[in-house]
Write an enzyme that holds these catalytic residues in place. Structure first.
Site, PDB file in Angstrom:
ATOM      1  CG  HIS A 149      -2.060   0.458   1.110  1.00 53.67           C
ATOM      2  ND1 HIS A 149      -2.838   1.682   1.892  1.00 53.67           N
ATOM      3  CD2 HIS A 149      -3.117   0.657   0.022  1.00 53.67           C
ATOM      4  CE1 HIS A 149      -3.686   2.126   1.517  1.00 53.67           C
ATOM      5  NE2 HIS A 149      -4.151   1.617   0.294  1.00 53.67           N
ATOM      6  CE  LYS A 151      -1.724   4.664  -1.557  1.00 47.23           C
ATOM      7  NZ  LYS A 151      -2.139   4.357   0.018  1.00 47.23           N
ATOM      8  CG  ASP A 156      19.620  10.503  -8.146  1.00 43.22           C
ATOM      9  OD1 ASP A 156      19.879   9.725  -8.918  1.00 43.22           O
ATOM     10  OD2 ASP A 156      19.729  11.764  -8.725  1.00 43.22           O
TER      11      ASP A 156
END
Ligand SMILES: [Zn+2]
Length: 226
Positions: A149, A151, A156
């Site tokens: 779940h 996000k 870098d």
């Protein structure tokens, strides 16, 4: 005339002065670059879609509406466009075309992208995860029914850049890059960016970036290749 000028003490002084200035500017830019701080807190709410037809996408970064969905998306895109070595993405679902296009541009620049996603959402309507797979990006997913779940994306991240530099010829790229993490509650979808009440943060904070990078690397090792 030129020989006379070259032998003049003033010429030596000017040459040394110019050399010192160039060196100073180079070192100053290096230090600035390594210390560049990014912090953008993005709130998405009922006002995020307010100026949908109010301004062109390119001018979105200057939008006075601090909740502007277009502004927030362009800010994310702007940061993705600065990726030099790596982008590691852990996303439940993602359909935003502007972000996909920024990933394509990153691939064209030679940036290595890895994606972790959720098996349930992979084939959901409009999902761009498989578009990245078609472009050669490796996708991994967990083998359980628990949701992946997250996000977030890491640009870098320090540990990732180091490991890529060990296997790649990085001489043509700067070794001093600004790592950043983008994370929050929103899926990268129209619903997430201008339908729901959501929050996201874009930050170059080293502790945050390293912690998210470490979790990505841990998941990457334990998840299955799709
Ligand atoms: Zn706006």
């Amino acid at each position: 005339m030129f020989v006379w000028l070259r032998n003049h003490p003033l010429w030596t002084a000017v040459t040394i002065g110019a050399g010192t200035m160039i060196t100073f500017k180079y070192i100053r830019d290096k230090i600035r670059n390594s210390n560049q701080e990014i912090l953008d807190i993005m709130i998405f709410n009922e006002l995020s879609g307010k100026c949908d037809s109010g301004h062109p996408k390119k001018e979105a970064l200057n939008c006075p509406n601090k909740y502007c969905s277009k502004r927030h998306i362009q800010r994310i895109v702007q940061q993705i466009d600065q990726a030099v070595y790596s982008i590691d993405i852990a996303i439940y679902t993602f359909t935003t075309i502007e972000i996909l296009e920024a990933f394509y541009r990153a691939l064209d620049r030679g940036v290595t992208i890895r994606v972790i996603s959720d098996p349930e959402m992979l084939s959901s309507t409009g999902s761009k995860v498989l578009s990245l797979k078609s472009s050669g990006v490796e996708i991994r997913m967990p083998e359980t029914t628990a949701l992946m779940h997250h996000k977030f994306l890491v640009i870098d991240g320090g540990a990732r850049v180091k490991s890529l530099l060990r296997v790649k010829d990085g001489r043509k790229k700067p070794t001093c890059v600004v790592g950043a993490v983008f994370y929050g509650s929103a899926n990268w979808t129209a619903q997430g960016f201008k339908g729901n009440w959501e929050n996201c943060v874009l930050s170059s904070d080293k502790l945050l970036t390293n912690r998210f990078q470490a979790e990505f690397d841990r998941m990457w090792t334990s998840f299955k290749r799709y």
